[in-house]
Each structure stands twice: as C-alpha cells, then as structure tokens.
Motif scaffolding. Sequence first.
Motif, mmCIF file in Angstrom:
data_model
loop_
_atom_site.group_PDB
_atom_site.id
_atom_site.type_symbol
_atom_site.label_atom_id
_atom_site.label_comp_id
_atom_site.label_asym_id
_atom_site.label_seq_id
_atom_site.Cartn_x
_atom_site.Cartn_y
_atom_site.Cartn_z
ATOM 1 N N ALA A 21 0.827 -1.209 0.000
ATOM 2 C CA ALA A 21 0.000 0.000 0.000
ATOM 3 C C ALA A 21 0.858 1.254 0.000
ATOM 4 O O ALA A 21 0.563 2.239 -0.683
ATOM 5 N N THR A 22 1.973 1.229 0.777
ATOM 6 C CA THR A 22 2.874 2.382 0.805
ATOM 7 C C THR A 22 3.501 2.610 -0.562
ATOM 8 O O THR A 22 3.596 3.743 -1.039
ATOM 9 N N VAL A 23 3.916 1.521 -1.201
ATOM 10 C CA VAL A 23 4.497 1.636 -2.546
ATOM 11 C C VAL A 23 3.484 2.249 -3.503
ATOM 12 O O VAL A 23 3.812 3.137 -4.298
ATOM 13 N N SER A 24 2.238 1.797 -3.439
ATOM 14 C CA SER A 24 1.192 2.325 -4.311
ATOM 15 C C SER A 24 0.987 3.817 -4.087
ATOM 16 O O SER A 24 0.865 4.594 -5.037
ATOM 17 N N LEU A 25 0.969 4.239 -2.816
ATOM 18 C CA LEU A 25 0.794 5.648 -2.506
ATOM 19 C C LEU A 25 1.922 6.498 -3.069
ATOM 20 O O LEU A 25 1.705 7.579 -3.626
ATOM 21 N N GLN A 29 1.791 9.098 -6.489
ATOM 22 C CA GLN A 29 1.917 10.507 -6.132
ATOM 23 C C GLN A 29 0.844 10.977 -5.152
ATOM 24 O O GLN A 29 0.442 12.145 -5.153
ATOM 25 N N SER A 30 0.346 10.058 -4.313
ATOM 26 C CA SER A 30 -0.686 10.445 -3.363
ATOM 27 C C SER A 30 -0.111 11.313 -2.258
ATOM 28 O O SER A 30 0.930 11.004 -1.681
ATOM 29 N N ARG A 31 -0.822 12.406 -1.962
ATOM 30 C CA ARG A 31 -0.424 13.283 -0.853
ATOM 31 C C ARG A 31 -1.515 13.311 0.229
ATOM 32 O O ARG A 31 -1.443 14.103 1.163
ATOM 33 N N ASN A 32 -2.511 12.450 0.067
ATOM 34 C CA ASN A 32 -3.590 12.414 1.049
ATOM 35 C C ASN A 32 -3.158 11.732 2.342
ATOM 36 O O ASN A 32 -3.702 11.998 3.400
ATOM 37 N N ILE A 33 -2.187 10.819 2.244
ATOM 38 C CA ILE A 33 -1.655 10.123 3.410
ATOM 39 C C ILE A 33 -0.262 10.657 3.689
ATOM 40 O O ILE A 33 0.564 10.771 2.783
ATOM 41 N N LYS A 34 0.017 10.978 4.935
ATOM 42 C CA LYS A 34 1.317 11.545 5.273
ATOM 43 C C LYS A 34 2.376 10.447 5.353
ATOM 44 O O LYS A 34 2.318 9.563 6.201
ATOM 45 N N LEU A 35 3.328 10.538 4.458
ATOM 46 C CA LEU A 35 4.487 9.644 4.462
ATOM 47 C C LEU A 35 5.734 10.507 4.549
ATOM 48 O O LEU A 35 5.783 11.606 3.985
ATOM 49 N N SER A 36 6.755 9.994 5.228
ATOM 50 C CA SER A 36 7.993 10.766 5.330
ATOM 51 C C SER A 36 8.653 10.848 3.961
ATOM 52 O O SER A 36 8.531 9.952 3.125
ATOM 53 N N GLU A 37 9.377 11.959 3.737
ATOM 54 C CA GLU A 37 10.085 12.127 2.470
ATOM 55 C C GLU A 37 11.135 11.047 2.304
ATOM 56 O O GLU A 37 11.414 10.600 1.190
ATOM 57 N N GLN A 41 11.430 8.675 -0.974
ATOM 58 C CA GLN A 41 12.651 8.599 -1.772
ATOM 59 C C GLN A 41 13.201 7.175 -1.807
ATOM 60 O O GLN A 41 13.748 6.731 -2.815
ATOM 61 N N ARG A 42 13.079 6.449 -0.672
ATOM 62 C CA ARG A 42 13.574 5.075 -0.635
ATOM 63 C C ARG A 42 12.788 4.181 -1.598
ATOM 64 O O ARG A 42 13.372 3.381 -2.331
#
Length: 337
Positions: A21-25, A29-37, A41-42
């Motif tokens: 799910a994180t990879v998909s986000l 280019q989803s910005r609706n869920i907060k993921l660290s930069e 980048q990883r």
Amino acid sequence: MKRKNKVTMNDIARAAGVSQATVSLVLNQSRNIKLSEETRQRVIAVAGELGYDRLPAIHSPRNQEEIALLISSLQSYDPFVDAISQSREAAWRNEVLLTVYDYGDDNPLALNIIRQLEKRNCVGIILASPVTTVVDMTAFQDCTTLPLVLLNQRDPDSPLLPSFVPDDYANAFQLTRHLINQGARRIAHITGESWMEATRQRLAGYHAALAQAGITPQPEWVQQTNWQFNQSYQATVALLNQAARPEAIFCASDWLAIGCYQALSAHGVRVPDDMLVAGYDDQNISEQMTPPLTSIQLPYGELGRLAVEYLCHAEDTATHLSLAGRLKIRRSTAANL
C-alpha cells in the motif's frame, strides 16, 4: 533465454521494507496520506534499481493546469484502467494534473462538468469510454471551446475531432489467424452484443481471417451473448452439440472464456488437447486459468498516454489513431508452452 519477470509493487515493497500500500501511494503521487520524504525517496530509489518502468516524475505540476478525463462508466477489473494509469503519468510528466470524472452515462452531468471546467485552468478534455463505441459528440463540441479528444470511442460525423481507439478488427484478425496456424479449420466465435462497435469489429476481423485462409464460415459457428458467464456456458454447449464440432473457440472477452472453460470441463473436453480456446482483453485472470489463456493485450495504456500528450503539445491536426494490441500466446492454444 528466459524472459525477465515484470517488476511488481510487491517486489518493490519487499526490497524497500514497506507495505504494498505504501508503494502504491508513493508511485501514484498520493499526498492524502502523510508519508515521510525519506520513505518516498527510498521507495522511488528501490523501484528504479529494480527496473520498474512506471516511475513518477520528480517535479510538481505548474499553475495547477489540468486535463480532465470524463469517462462514461468503469469497473475496477476493467482493462481500461490501464488507460487512466498511463494518462495520469503522462500528464504528470508534462507538468499538468489529470482529474478523472465518472459521469455514469449521464450526458447532462457530463455537460455540466465541462461548463465548470471552462472556468478553470483546463488544458483540454478527454472524453472516454471503457467500451469501444461509435458516438455522437455534437452536444459536447457545441458546449465548450476547450480542446476535446476521444479515447476508446469515435464520431464518424466529426472528422476533425481527434480519436484514439484500439484496432479490434486487426486484433481479432491476428488472433483468428493464430488459431488457423495452430491447425484449426472449424473455428467458432462467441461474441458480445451485436449493437456494440467492439463486437462488430471483432466479428469482422474473425471473418476476414477465415476468408484469407480460404475457410467458409458457417453461421452456426458464431454464438452471440450479452457478455455473461452463463450465456457463454450455454453458447459453448451449443457448439459442442453441433454435428461437426469446432476445433477452436475464439471468445470475444476473457470473461466469456471463463464460461467457455466451465462448459468444456463439464463435458469432458480438454483444453488444448481436444479444443483450442482464446480470449480477448488479457485480463489478469487469463494467466491464472487452467490452462493459461491465450488472449489479446489491448493497448489502452499507450492510447491513454498519447491522448494526454496530444493535448499537452497543443496539436491542431485531426489525428485518428487506431492501435493493434499484442497477441499473448499461452497453453490454451499451444500445448507445448
């Protein structure tokens, strides 16, 4: 030489130590869920190392320019989803946003959406259908000055309106010719509803391939359905009950092929030993069927990308592009695979 497997989001997730799910986000280019930069980048770095071919661009859209894609209706399993995915990525590469509206075959709603788009910084509009069809676009052209492009549909009465469609005629021709090359002469065709442009074009391509091979098609070889499993099942039973049973069955969709498989199994007919079977659309399920199903991979992704690039590059030529798909040969028509 063994062909390299396609890199999937699950492959990237395992290598990056994150969820699918994180990879998909990240890749969408989803910005609706907060993921660290750092996580973003990883994931992108790992995807690049693995050779993932749909990496997002590394820039942001400028001035909120957008391209609107209006689609009549869509199911999540429909292969036309590929067109939306590639359209979105092409828009991002060209520094515009892609907004998607599902107007559910409600033309007044679509016209209202277009009138609202006139007030925004909209580059152009893609009018799309998940089913290849012939349409009348007079009302849409009259209601806006924004550039319009048709995706998976065409309007014969509007020669200046650009269109991007799959070549169902050529696809059916190449699939039928493949069955002929496998030694089949009595080739049946389970079709969809006759009013559909896709059905008519696939039937025409089937007939053309038979004619080229000197095979006279028999009316009873063609069985019409409404795209439902149970109708495909019954159509297959009707073919099996014919005095001269077909040697191959060309189904006008992979979903129809499922019903065909079920009927053949219930009657003790083995695929491909006793009957060759081919589908159309190359749904994900086609590779999971037993045996894996030969099918046509439609060029929806490429067509979606080209429609977006046409608008982004401000083309002013009356482009009418029809692309053939790729024949994916599997064990349902080739026992030695």
